[in-house]
Design an enzyme around this catalytic site. Structure first.
Site, mmCIF file in Angstrom:
data_model
loop_
_atom_site.group_PDB
_atom_site.id
_atom_site.type_symbol
_atom_site.label_atom_id
_atom_site.label_comp_id
_atom_site.label_asym_id
_atom_site.label_seq_id
_atom_site.Cartn_x
_atom_site.Cartn_y
_atom_site.Cartn_z
ATOM 1 N N ASP A 298 -3.523 3.638 39.844
ATOM 2 C CA ASP A 298 -2.746 4.753 39.326
ATOM 3 C C ASP A 298 -2.632 5.841 40.388
ATOM 4 O O ASP A 298 -3.624 6.224 41.008
ATOM 5 C CB ASP A 298 -3.431 5.301 38.069
ATOM 6 C CG ASP A 298 -2.573 6.314 37.346
ATOM 7 O OD1 ASP A 298 -1.398 6.012 37.075
ATOM 8 O OD2 ASP A 298 -3.070 7.420 37.052
ATOM 9 N N GLU A 345 0.964 1.839 41.721
ATOM 10 C CA GLU A 345 1.770 2.714 40.851
ATOM 11 C C GLU A 345 2.451 3.714 41.779
ATOM 12 O O GLU A 345 1.836 4.667 42.248
ATOM 13 C CB GLU A 345 0.882 3.393 39.809
ATOM 14 C CG GLU A 345 1.656 4.243 38.797
ATOM 15 C CD GLU A 345 1.894 5.665 39.295
ATOM 16 O OE1 GLU A 345 3.052 5.981 39.673
ATOM 17 O OE2 GLU A 345 0.935 6.448 39.313
ATOM 18 N N ASP A 398 2.816 6.125 29.396
ATOM 19 C CA ASP A 398 3.219 7.531 29.502
ATOM 20 C C ASP A 398 4.649 7.776 29.018
ATOM 21 O O ASP A 398 5.076 8.925 28.935
ATOM 22 C CB ASP A 398 3.111 8.007 30.955
ATOM 23 C CG ASP A 398 1.687 8.349 31.354
ATOM 24 O OD1 ASP A 398 0.886 8.685 30.469
ATOM 25 O OD2 ASP A 398 1.378 8.274 32.551
#
Length: 497
Positions: A298, A345, A398
């Site tokens: 991430d 990501e 998200d």
């Protein structure tokens, strides 16, 4: 730790389809999903649907807010995921020890798990006891710091470690020895609870792999300030003499937030990490690869440059980019692991340097279809712009659900989306799911909410907010009887297995 034998094949070895579902969203009688029979049933559902990747969010112990991206340790598993029925089946819990589930698995003080520990000590066979001792030995490099952190945090009424008594905050040897002696019972309990998590997760992974399914984990680049990791390794973080950060992490204003996101994590002392051969990162990734088959990093761009926000600022608007030694880090990781089963990501503000770091290491990036339909035909998220070495999503944890996203689009954007997709007759979200599965990207991932065609009231997280997140769950009665066969038909139609 011993050298970890990384997978010899590339991260994405063939065209695959995946479902994104965090274990907390599994069905069950408790306040959240757990790593028991429902997790195994979900694996069976994926196998029947021809889906060969199960993606989860970070599995670590969250703080009170429940965010899996702000945890007390980068290694310790969430004890709230422990399945009590499994402990009963093993004979370590009896019927009258099963409480009301609400609050039963408090990470600091669970009466139920204390009873399970007593049951284990009284009735565990030799193999189980040996498994516990093997777990302790294998994970000692993080386990001992974590259980002491948890016990001291409880002793200090859950205050963050930098507000503890200075001798404990600063890990003075005499104070640490006294704490280990004083809190020995709590340390033993917390070790056992981590053993339970790892035991149950290993069973889920074994079942998934046996059925041909890879587990796809998630690793936040940054670490929560109030964590065992920062307390135990202060020298590796950019902190002042009191243990407080000088600057904190976040991202500048973007699609998700007009003022950016101020995450509040401390930054690393990258030069100190370089001097130590990035040993902390090798340990972290090696331990993660024992739990999952693939890892999403991430905020990958933070390895090239990170957004540094003055600690006194309430928003992320006044931060600045600071260069990080990503090239040297990944050279060391490749030297240690060989191939890297990682996914970058790479959303948000991405530069040529970030793309070079990703591509030079052969890492797949991410393509989000919700982001594809504005900005013209050169938008990199549009399916005709995709590349094979990537992971395509309808949306992520998200994002809104695809149905919620489409319903929130204005009418002209809706027409544009439908025009691009060929004016499909199927209702949303199925045209976008088809588009993801048809993409040249080797891995296509669909959130479970989209597979169930759920609206925006079922989203997992709203970035920049702290309430009403991470709580979504599904029930088996929500799953249409034909869903598995419908998914399998599409998976096979688009050459994924």
């Amino acid at each position: 730790m011993a050298e970890h034998s990384a997978q010899a094949s590339s991260t994405l070895d063939r065209r695959r389809a995946g479902i994104l579902l965090h274990p907390t969203s599994l069905p069950g009688s408790g306040r959240q999903g757990a790593l028991g029979s429902q997790a195994h049933r979900f694996v069976d559902f994926l196998a029947s649907a021809g889906v060969t990747v199960w993606q989860v969010l970070p599995l670590n112990q969250p703080h009170e807010g429940g965010s899996p991206y702000q945890c007390m340790s980068v290694h310790a598993g969430s004890t709230q995921l422990i399945c009590l029925a499994d402990l009963k089946a093993r004979g370590w819990l009896v019927d009258d020890a099963l409480p009301d589930e609400q609050g039963a698995l408090d990470p600091f003080n669970s009466v139920t798990l204390r009873k399970a520990h007593e049951g284990f000590m009284d009735g565990a066979n030799g193999d189980d006891r040996q498994a516990f001792e093997d777990f302790r030995a294998q994970h000692a490099f993080w386990l001992e710091d974590y259980v002491l952190y948890l016990a001291l945090k409880r002793e200090h009424d859950l205050a963050p470690w930098w507000d503890w008594a200075p001798a404990l905050r600063d890990r003075e040897p005499e104070a640490m020895a006294g704490a280990r002696e004083r809190l020995a019972d709590s340390l033993a309990q917390y070790r056992f609870e981590q053993f339970l998590f790892y035991l149950q997760w290993a069973a889920v992974k074994q079942h998934a792999n046996h059925r041909g399914i890879l587990l796809f984990g998630d690793m936040p680049i940054f670490v929560a300030h109030d964590s065992a990791d920062v307390w135990a390794h202060r020298e590796l973080f950019d902190l002042d003499d009191q243990g407080r950060p000088v600057h904190v992490a976040g991202v500048p204003p973007d699609y998700f937030s007009a003022t950016g996101q101020r995450w509040g994590n401390p930054h690393y002392d990258w030069e100190r990490m370089r001097e130590e051969g990035f040993a902390w990162w090798i340990e972290r990734i090696g331990a993660a690869l024992e739990m999952v088959d693939l890892i999403r990093i991430d905020h990958f761009r933070g390895f090239e440059s990170y957004w540094s926000i003055p600690v006194e600022d309430d928003t992320a608007m006044n931060g600045h980019w600071t260069v990080a030694p990503g090239k040297a880090l990944f050279e060391r990781l490749r030297e240690h692991f060989g191939s890297l089963p990682l996914v970058a990501e790479d959303l948000g503000v991405i530069t040529d340097q970030v793309e070079a770091l990703r591509d030079d290491n052969g890492l797949p990036g991410m393509k989000i279809l919700h982001f594809a339909f504005e900005g013209g035909a050169t938008n990199p998220y549009l399916p005709h712009q995709h590349v094979a070495n990537s992971v395509v999503y309808t949306g992520t944890h998200d994002n809104d659900t695809t149905l919620g996203w489409f319903e929130a689009c204005d009418e002209s954007l809706q027409h544009h989306v439908l025009d691009y997709l060929g004016h499909p007759s199927e209702p949303m979200p199925w045209p976008l799911i088809r588009s993801a599965l048809a993409s040249v990207a080797r891995l296509a991932v669909v959130p479970m909410q989209d597979a169930l065609a759920l609206d925006g009231s079922h989203r997992m997280n709203v970035p920049g907010t702290t309430s009403d997140n991470w709580a979504w769950r599904f029930q088996w009665e929500d799953v249409p009887q034909e869903l598995a066969s419908d998914l399998r038909r599409l998976v096979e139609l688009y050459g994924r297995d």
